[in-house]
Design a protein around this motif. Sequence first.
Motif, PDB file in Angstrom:
ATOM      1  N   ALA A 154      27.217  36.213  34.202  1.00 40.45           N
ATOM      2  CA  ALA A 154      26.685  35.630  35.436  1.00 40.45           C
ATOM      3  C   ALA A 154      26.841  34.118  35.440  1.00 40.45           C
ATOM      4  CB  ALA A 154      25.213  35.997  35.587  1.00 40.45           C
ATOM      5  N   SER A 155      27.176  33.606  36.587  1.00 37.96           N
ATOM      6  CA  SER A 155      27.245  32.173  36.791  1.00 37.96           C
ATOM      7  C   SER A 155      25.901  31.742  37.330  1.00 37.96           C
ATOM      8  CB  SER A 155      28.345  31.880  37.809  1.00 37.96           C
ATOM      9  OG  SER A 155      28.391  30.526  38.094  1.00 37.96           O
ATOM     10  N   ASP A 156      25.300  30.753  36.676  1.00 38.80           N
ATOM     11  CA  ASP A 156      23.974  30.297  37.098  1.00 38.80           C
ATOM     12  C   ASP A 156      24.148  29.022  37.916  1.00 38.80           C
ATOM     13  OD1 ASP A 156      21.462  29.352  37.398  1.00 38.80           O
ATOM     14  OD2 ASP A 156      21.013  29.185  35.248  1.00 38.80           O
ATOM     15  N   PRO A 157      23.992  29.118  39.236  1.00 40.38           N
ATOM     16  CA  PRO A 157      24.238  27.950  40.088  1.00 40.38           C
ATOM     17  C   PRO A 157      23.267  26.812  39.806  1.00 40.38           C
ATOM     18  CG  PRO A 157      24.046  29.963  41.400  1.00 40.38           C
ATOM     19  CD  PRO A 157      23.596  30.302  40.019  1.00 40.38           C
ATOM     20  N   ALA A 158      22.192  27.113  39.140  1.00 40.08           N
ATOM     21  CA  ALA A 158      21.222  26.064  38.858  1.00 40.08           C
ATOM     22  C   ALA A 158      21.536  25.336  37.556  1.00 40.08           C
ATOM     23  CB  ALA A 158      19.829  26.683  38.781  1.00 40.08           C
ATOM     24  N   ASN A 159      22.536  25.829  36.848  1.00 43.48           N
ATOM     25  CA  ASN A 159      22.808  25.290  35.516  1.00 43.48           C
ATOM     26  C   ASN A 159      23.878  24.199  35.585  1.00 43.48           C
ATOM     27  OD1 ASN A 159      23.254  24.810  32.858  1.00 43.48           O
ATOM     28  ND2 ASN A 159      24.071  26.842  32.381  1.00 43.48           N
ATOM     29  N   ASP A 160      23.459  23.007  35.899  1.00 39.07           N
ATOM     30  CA  ASP A 160      24.427  21.904  36.016  1.00 39.07           C
ATOM     31  C   ASP A 160      24.581  21.234  34.655  1.00 39.07           C
ATOM     32  OD1 ASP A 160      26.092  19.917  36.789  1.00 39.07           O
ATOM     33  OD2 ASP A 160      24.667  18.903  38.097  1.00 39.07           O
ATOM     34  N   GLU A 190      52.275  24.139  42.429  1.00 38.16           N
ATOM     35  CA  GLU A 190      51.189  24.549  43.320  1.00 38.16           C
ATOM     36  C   GLU A 190      51.172  26.048  43.589  1.00 38.16           C
ATOM     37  OE1 GLU A 190      48.884  22.609  43.963  1.00 38.16           O
ATOM     38  OE2 GLU A 190      49.656  20.577  43.731  1.00 38.16           O
ATOM     39  N   LEU A 191      52.328  26.704  43.586  1.00 34.48           N
ATOM     40  CA  LEU A 191      52.282  28.154  43.772  1.00 34.48           C
ATOM     41  C   LEU A 191      51.608  28.808  42.569  1.00 34.48           C
ATOM     42  CD1 LEU A 191      52.944  30.680  45.404  1.00 34.48           C
ATOM     43  CD2 LEU A 191      55.129  30.796  44.227  1.00 34.48           C
ATOM     44  N   ALA A 192      51.936  28.336  41.386  1.00 34.87           N
ATOM     45  CA  ALA A 192      51.290  28.877  40.189  1.00 34.87           C
ATOM     46  C   ALA A 192      49.788  28.688  40.266  1.00 34.87           C
ATOM     47  CB  ALA A 192      51.863  28.211  38.938  1.00 34.87           C
ATOM     48  N   ALA A 193      49.368  27.509  40.703  1.00 35.19           N
ATOM     49  CA  ALA A 193      47.937  27.238  40.803  1.00 35.19           C
ATOM     50  C   ALA A 193      47.295  28.173  41.825  1.00 35.19           C
ATOM     51  CB  ALA A 193      47.721  25.780  41.188  1.00 35.19           C
ATOM     52  N   ALA A 194      47.886  28.235  43.003  1.00 31.51           N
ATOM     53  CA  ALA A 194      47.304  29.064  44.058  1.00 31.51           C
ATOM     54  C   ALA A 194      47.189  30.516  43.610  1.00 31.51           C
ATOM     55  CB  ALA A 194      48.151  28.956  45.324  1.00 31.51           C
ATOM     56  N   MET A 195      48.232  31.023  42.988  1.00 29.29           N
ATOM     57  CA  MET A 195      48.223  32.436  42.614  1.00 29.29           C
ATOM     58  C   MET A 195      47.298  32.704  41.427  1.00 29.29           C
ATOM     59  SD  MET A 195      49.749  34.176  44.806  1.00 29.29           S
ATOM     60  CE  MET A 195      49.428  33.064  46.170  1.00 29.29           C
ATOM     61  N   ARG A 196      47.173  31.740  40.541  1.00 28.96           N
ATOM     62  CA  ARG A 196      46.219  31.902  39.431  1.00 28.96           C
ATOM     63  C   ARG A 196      44.809  32.101  39.983  1.00 28.96           C
ATOM     64  NH1 ARG A 196      47.733  27.885  36.594  1.00 28.96           N
ATOM     65  NH2 ARG A 196      48.653  29.028  34.859  1.00 28.96           N
ATOM     66  N   TYR A 197      44.401  31.234  40.894  1.00 30.30           N
ATOM     67  CA  TYR A 197      43.021  31.296  41.374  1.00 30.30           C
ATOM     68  C   TYR A 197      42.829  32.438  42.364  1.00 30.30           C
ATOM     69  CZ  TYR A 197      43.679  26.697  39.388  1.00 30.30           C
ATOM     70  OH  TYR A 197      44.033  25.659  38.566  1.00 30.30           O
ATOM     71  N   PHE A 198      43.858  32.725  43.132  1.00 32.12           N
ATOM     72  CA  PHE A 198      43.740  33.798  44.120  1.00 32.12           C
ATOM     73  C   PHE A 198      43.574  35.155  43.416  1.00 32.12           C
ATOM     74  CE2 PHE A 198      45.941  36.779  47.139  1.00 32.12           C
ATOM     75  CZ  PHE A 198      44.974  36.751  48.118  1.00 32.12           C
ATOM     76  N   THR A 199      44.399  35.414  42.407  1.00 28.41           N
ATOM     77  CA  THR A 199      44.253  36.697  41.703  1.00 28.41           C
ATOM     78  C   THR A 199      42.912  36.771  40.980  1.00 28.41           C
ATOM     79  OG1 THR A 199      45.560  35.789  39.858  1.00 28.41           O
ATOM     80  CG2 THR A 199      46.711  37.186  41.427  1.00 28.41           C
ATOM     81  N   GLN A 200      42.452  35.652  40.451  1.00 28.56           N
ATOM     82  CA  GLN A 200      41.133  35.675  39.831  1.00 28.56           C
ATOM     83  C   GLN A 200      40.042  35.949  40.866  1.00 28.56           C
ATOM     84  OE1 GLN A 200      40.440  32.091  37.491  1.00 28.56           O
ATOM     85  NE2 GLN A 200      42.445  32.258  36.537  1.00 28.56           N
ATOM     86  N   GLY A 201      40.180  35.305  42.010  1.00 29.96           N
ATOM     87  CA  GLY A 201      39.168  35.461  43.043  1.00 29.96           C
ATOM     88  C   GLY A 201      39.066  36.902  43.527  1.00 29.96           C
ATOM     89  N   LEU A 202      40.210  37.552  43.690  1.00 28.14           N
ATOM     90  CA  LEU A 202      40.188  38.946  44.167  1.00 28.14           C
ATOM     91  C   LEU A 202      39.494  39.867  43.168  1.00 28.14           C
ATOM     92  CD1 LEU A 202      43.721  39.531  45.716  1.00 28.14           C
ATOM     93  CD2 LEU A 202      41.568  39.072  46.892  1.00 28.14           C
ATOM     94  N   GLY A 203      39.658  39.575  41.889  1.00 26.79           N
ATOM     95  CA  GLY A 203      39.083  40.452  40.876  1.00 26.79           C
ATOM     96  C   GLY A 203      37.683  40.056  40.452  1.00 26.79           C
ATOM     97  N   GLU A 204      37.169  38.990  40.991  1.00 23.21           N
ATOM     98  CA  GLU A 204      35.876  38.446  40.561  1.00 23.21           C
ATOM     99  C   GLU A 204      34.742  39.048  41.384  1.00 23.21           C
ATOM    100  OE1 GLU A 204      33.453  37.215  38.562  1.00 23.21           O
ATOM    101  OE2 GLU A 204      34.906  35.659  38.003  1.00 23.21           O
ATOM    102  N   ASP A 205      33.627  39.362  40.724  1.00 24.46           N
ATOM    103  CA  ASP A 205      32.469  39.872  41.450  1.00 24.46           C
ATOM    104  C   ASP A 205      31.341  38.860  41.548  1.00 24.46           C
ATOM    105  OD1 ASP A 205      33.265  42.516  42.179  1.00 24.46           O
ATOM    106  OD2 ASP A 205      33.221  43.013  40.057  1.00 24.46           O
ATOM    107  N   ASP A 206      31.306  37.923  40.628  1.00 27.19           N
ATOM    108  CA  ASP A 206      30.247  36.924  40.680  1.00 27.19           C
ATOM    109  C   ASP A 206      30.418  36.088  41.939  1.00 27.19           C
ATOM    110  OD1 ASP A 206      28.100  35.398  38.948  1.00 27.19           O
ATOM    111  OD2 ASP A 206      29.407  33.889  39.877  1.00 27.19           O
ATOM    112  N   PRO A 207      29.390  36.007  42.782  1.00 28.09           N
ATOM    113  CA  PRO A 207      29.605  35.382  44.102  1.00 28.09           C
ATOM    114  C   PRO A 207      29.967  33.900  44.038  1.00 28.09           C
ATOM    115  CG  PRO A 207      27.290  35.980  43.762  1.00 28.09           C
ATOM    116  CD  PRO A 207      28.041  36.547  42.617  1.00 28.09           C
ATOM    117  N   GLY A 208      29.366  33.174  43.119  1.00 25.17           N
ATOM    118  CA  GLY A 208      29.660  31.743  43.053  1.00 25.17           C
ATOM    119  C   GLY A 208      31.090  31.478  42.627  1.00 25.17           C
TER     120      GLY A 208
END
Lengths: 313, 313, 313, 313, 313, 313
Positions: free
Chosen positions: B272-278, C35-53
């Motif tokens: 879990a990412s803790d948004p309060a944990n700066d 920049e494509l490498a950067a975009a795709m690195r974060y995009f694929t992580q974002g799709l697979g991520e469940d932590d909302p933050g």
Amino acid sequence: MFMHNKRLQYTVRVGETNPALASLLLEQFGGPDGELAAAMRYFTQGLGEDDPGRKDMLLDIATEELSHLEVIGSIVAMLNKGIKAQLSEAAQEEAELYRSITSGGDSHTQALLFGGGPSLTNSSGVPWTAAYVDTRGEPTCDLRSNIAAESRAKIIYERLINVTDDPGIKDALGFLMTREIAHQKSFEKALYAITDNFPSGKLQGVGRFTDVYVNTSQGEGDMSGPWNAAPQFEKIDELAEVMPADEGDGTATVKLSRPETAAAKRVAERTASDPANDAETGADLGAGPGAGKISGGEDMGTAKDIKTAAKTA
Amino acid sequence: MFMHNKRLQYTVRVGETNPALASLLLEQFGGPDGELAAAMRYFTQGLGEDDPGRKDMLLDIATEELSHLEVIGSIVAMLNKGIKAQLSEAAQEEAELYRSITSGGDSHTQALLFGGGPSLTNSSGVPWTAAYVDTRGEPTCDLRSNIAAESRAKIIYERLINVTDDPGIKDALGFLMTREIAHQKSFEKALYAITDNFPSGKLQGVGRFTDVYVNTSQGEGDMSGPWNAAPQFEKIDELAEVMPADEGDGTATVKLSRPETAAAKRVAERTASDPANDAETGADLGAGPGAGKISGGEDMGTAKDIKTAAKTA
Amino acid sequence: MFMHNKRLQYTVRVGETNPALASLLLEQFGGPDGELAAAMRYFTQGLGEDDPGRKDMLLDIATEELSHLEVIGSIVAMLNKGIKAQLSEAAQEEAELYRSITSGGDSHTQALLFGGGPSLTNSSGVPWTAAYVDTRGEPTCDLRSNIAAESRAKIIYERLINVTDDPGIKDALGFLMTREIAHQKSFEKALYAITDNFPSGKLQGVGRFTDVYVNTSQGEGDMSGPWNAAPQFEKIDELAEVMPADEGDGTATVKLSRPETAAAKRVAERTASDPANDAETGADLGAGPGAGKISGGEDMGTAKDIKTAAKTA
Amino acid sequence: MFMHNKRLQYTVRVGETNPALASLLLEQFGGPDGELAAAMRYFTQGLGEDDPGRKDMLLDIATEELSHLEVIGSIVAMLNKGIKAQLSEAAQEEAELYRSITSGGDSHTQALLFGGGPSLTNSSGVPWTAAYVDTRGEPTCDLRSNIAAESRAKIIYERLINVTDDPGIKDALGFLMTREIAHQKSFEKALYAITDNFPSGKLQGVGRFTDVYVNTSQGEGDMSGPWNAAPQFEKIDELAEVMPADEGDGTATVKLSRPETAAAKRVAERTASDPANDAETGADLGAGPGAGKISGGEDMGTAKDIKTAAKTA
Amino acid sequence: MFMHNKRLQYTVRVGETNPALASLLLEQFGGPDGELAAAMRYFTQGLGEDDPGRKDMLLDIATEELSHLEVIGSIVAMLNKGIKAQLSEAAQEEAELYRSITSGGDSHTQALLFGGGPSLTNSSGVPWTAAYVDTRGEPTCDLRSNIAAESRAKIIYERLINVTDDPGIKDALGFLMTREIAHQKSFEKALYAITDNFPSGKLQGVGRFTDVYVNTSQGEGDMSGPWNAAPQFEKIDELAEVMPADEGDGTATVKLSRPETAAAKRVAERTASDPANDAETGADLGAGPGAGKISGGEDMGTAKDIKTAAKTA
Amino acid sequence: MFMHNKRLQYTVRVGETNPALASLLLEQFGGPDGELAAAMRYFTQGLGEDDPGRKDMLLDIATEELSHLEVIGSIVAMLNKGIKAQLSEAAQEEAELYRSITSGGDSHTQALLFGGGPSLTNSSGVPWTAAYVDTRGEPTCDLRSNIAAESRAKIIYERLINVTDDPGIKDALGFLMTREIAHQKSFEKALYAITDNFPSGKLQGVGRFTDVYVNTSQGEGDMSGPWNAAPQFEKIDELAEVMPADEGDGTATVKLSRPETAAAKRVAERTASDPANDAETGADLGAGPGAGKISGGEDMGTAKDIKTAAKTA
């Protein structure tokens, strides 16, 4: 500049997890006709395009393809959500996890290396490469490439629909497939909005070669149709007529400078092949003690003598 | 079965050696739109094709492309004939040879690694890859891909003609370029000899999405044309209308089994990412002793404050 | 879902065209840290991520990187605008065009194959590959990978700034470089917002191996520092102590089934190497008529005998 | 100079052969986070490094990674020892051998192409590529890349441990995993032994952009945390403010020479898109005889009209 | 110039369809030792060759390999003929089609992406690359490479024969395997028809290093044989004698210009590693709250202390 | 287990920096015949080898090749030492740095992306790939591949020696070249220490095809030599005799199940090509308004009619 809204362009409702199916769907995430390929094809064309109408269209469609990438990637993420969690928590016995990740397709690598997230590979695990992007910076080529690419993407979606029975996935794939049809139509319209679009580029061809069809493959099965016959084409069956097609002798020549000629002569002498030199070879040395001649041992086959066969044929 | 005659399909007369020009011409030997790509595209289609007319045509053209591969490769071999001999005989001073092989393009690798022979790379030295071959086993796709590929090959030849002033090379390239035009016409004829060729495959699209154009790129430069407007298309400018395009909520969901849910919960808690944990970070640790804040040192730029800029804009 | 506005995130003002410089800048368009490498690195992580933050952050930054891809690609397009037009219109003599496209870097391929548009290759013409994307689906790994990737992207921009004297390009590159710094800081914050982020994953290591440093490279230049010495580390200089590190004998073994053993025995016999068999070899056959022993011809070198050298050393 | 001792760094005891498991373990032999990638990352850094402490450390760890490559490769060789012998001796019926090599993962290629030896591919059969090596020659980047790479390698080992129930393999993998933890700690120490290590390189960023966070992904799910909020960051929600981020107009421009301008004008005219030209297209020609409009045939879908859907949303 | 006859070089009679077997056979269609690799190896050599005998032979064999490519591709097409038709007509239930395409090997990608046609990939789906072609433009190298390549192709065919029980396929594979043997013999003859073929090229080696064998891998298992012992070789066991092999000090040095020296000094100072700086690291920050020291948590392993282990060993 | 001593196997003395020469030398660092390829070829063979003599030899030579990788990489590092420092310190004017990194070869990418360190690419910047490693797990193949690889590596060193006039570099390259000769001799000895090493593997070929030479390339230039003539070979000039080589009809057939047959029939009907349908095509639509026939515009060429040409030939 790009912006993003967290709502998908199409709602994704997956019935149950299935890592093997996920690995098949990667074909449209990181495969050659997948959404990244589409987005990058149009985006690179759009950046290099100066015609205002085409530039606008290319950026519109490139952007939509990124949204499709998001939809297909989200389906993959859903299908892998179970194995991702269970593998990272070791929530099953080793043997069960082993079976789960070797259930088919390329799901083992998706689990082990990519942790269940969507990876930019095709369904075999081949990483996406920009070699798939055939942007050439000439609009009449690029639009034809786009038309073809959309028709390929359409057919891959159709095949995926045919192997999936999850209604939510089928529904989303149907949407994505349909958008490829729509995009193909846009690219068709854009191609024909260029008054003179054939042949591509500025140069006309050499007139006497543009309507010749060379019948290089002959034998039983030789066919005739509008693609190789009159009125469009003159078909050449007698290949000696086009060997060569010009008035020359069909050889390749170059004028060498004097030092080049000298060096070429020396290398020719040094590496000359002597046809009279039927020397013993490494294969002779290694052919084994029992054999009177190379490969003369036990024959693995049963077929008859080649000469006989030829005569029979 | 293939056969070969030692005469070329077009006579090659090269005026003088030029390794740098040779490296440019490789684009059509081992590049993405080169003759190997063409031959292999049509050959793989031909092997998988059952329709007799198309099979015959594909094998005819595949075979001709192999002959073109031979022509372009022979030009490259002629252009490199001098450097090949001189490098292998060390027939010049080292410094002269060094200059010869670094005279431009990718000629250094062509000399050092490939010894002046034609290599299956493009003009940057990138090895040919079958990722260039977009055969999909569906004729209405494959013929469109062929049409596009021929138009691309044509334009590369046109560009090469534009940068070459050797009349013999220009002449041979003109022949090769023209044959691409002829092949494109054959593929066009073959596509339209299939009565119903659009959309590719068997499935029609979802009716309500086939004529929608989503205007995802907006702002100054937004254009309208037959590719996005009536009568063919309905253009959606209000993107909220297609976010999502279906009646859902635009999220991605999957039904998890009980153990999957449990594992997913555990992994969520653990990571879990803790948004309060700066917390202090590695970057803080490494930002250097003198700085009160990260990156607060000497500013490399001269631009004004971003807020000001934004207001001005 | 993605949207696009035609204004760039940063205004691009290029002083004059320069295809060779354009080819260098491709490093950040289609290169490994681009920049494509950067975009795709974060995009694929974002799709697979469940932590909302983290998911939100990853999609924010992925989207911004796409806008950076657009900025850098637009610079490339401007730098190539002249050669693109002149090559496609054959607006110069062939020899002049030839000189223009061989003016340096990889500009020849950019002109010939990509027609002057921005291509998804690096500055050597190597096509972008998803092998650059190191998303692994475990946040404490992925965030560390992101931190590292941003620091790499920063340094490439710095190098490009150092070789460019066009103020408009320098200005835009300075913006892009700075954004990488900002992103690195976000990823650092996000990493440390995970309470327990080291070591990555769930398993602790085997205690007795976690603080051992094996000094495998020895000789003059052996150094000591906090990375290999107390208090953190115990340094092993006597390599025999860790050969093997466990209590075993350092060999590799497997239990074979009876049929496996039998087959292994047969293959061993069939391919056995006979140390007593000092046979004539293919190299002996080919070593040339004049030489008493292999390689015994004229010596190319001037160095002294190896034994002497060894004793001197 | 390298030396080798035939004892492994860790004893390998494999319980029974298993080609499918072998193919999974290749992820750490020839995969992107595998031991060859690690060894080559540190070795190339070490060769280019002048700082004596870092150079020593990099060569120490590179050398140890080669020993790990040997351990993991030895496990693979043991797991494949049965199939290797049986396939080369044809010691089973064809159908049995066929079943053995298609038992899962990528084991079929490992058997057929690599003969059961360890191959430098990942678990999907993708050949190892130096594109995995992200050495950049700047120590503060490279050490961050190393830290990230070690954390990735650790997690792959953890996943492999989770799917294996052979105690000897588990034991050896545990050793290898632990060493990655130790290496990560060394690289961390080395990074912070550079006094000022953030940002990487020499240039500071442009001050006004270093602490800005651009909230490019909006909608439900927008979050706030230390990675995008005060005190570190100023968050921009109003994207129009950063479109562009500078005081310009967000367009891309270049100054063309007179001949460039003339050529650009000619190419624009020649390839102009005429928005008024709503011509018949190739898709129209191919849409089939029965249809009044393109794609108007049987609708595959069941979803409601897009407009309705949009309004409902 | 190439010509084609529609009769195959060997008749293909396949007993029944089998997509998984088809995917295995791709190893010889688009794999590294497959027929395309063979054809292209000899074809590129032939184009660059000036010696008339070798040129003729190379073109003969290259052409025959193209015919072999056709035979193996035809087998693949036959094996896939069922799935191709059923997938494109959706002639089964989705679940049945899903099972059909995930029946083993890489058949899923072959069906989905390539539509059942033969694809230029190996049995893992890796696209064919010209990196497989090792033509170097020096006949004594190239002929040795050809000899080796033929022996590799032979063994892959042997393995395929061992896993196939379809008599028609076995028969055709036996023909293809045998032709590789014949080709190897031709290349052996051609190599030894060059009088002086060892060592390759023009330069002899440095005499004192040509017959030295450096025993770099020592320990239990050290062996002696004709490959490392007298009369051919002098074996060096004492590695210090060849560290370095010349009379120098085994370091690497370069003379820098004054500005280069100055810059090198500045970069050394800026990035100096301070061995006395045992700073807190990012790993320390992230090691979790409960642990007194990094990685000090629960130990996953059971092995004894490394020191003890070492002493026991 | 590997160990390392900081002394090189050969002392490296570079006269002056030269980034362009450095980029050429990469051919032997990260190129296909370079030292990494050599080390990995022998190392993977050694791990999979059970014969004690060969295993020992393979590990000996693999280890030495790693030491060679270190020598060549050190030369590259020395040659780049100036540009590395000056680029990272921006120690020159931008324009000077720009000129320095575009001085030839692939030095621009080496400087920008790799920061002057040795990169695992060839001289064109192509990343090293394990596709270069042709280990097949059968000793009689692998030894032949090693013999060939050593002869290739030898020739690349010879070419590099020919283009370098720095005596220190020439000296080190001479050492490395010579070691390849020595290694080739070891592999030759090891091959012939296997009593029966030809043909590779266990199966003999089909007797009637092992000594046939198919003269597929005919015309002027047809040659005869020991590679295609008696006593070893029977040469087939009449190609109809081997079309096919067996007693069949030279077609490809498969038995389809009833549902497969039905599906195949449906797909044939749906995609049938109608030879009578000479429809208007997309190319017709796009051929421009002024032309009476496609491509009928201004002819770019000057050559005579193809028929005339053919008759003249």
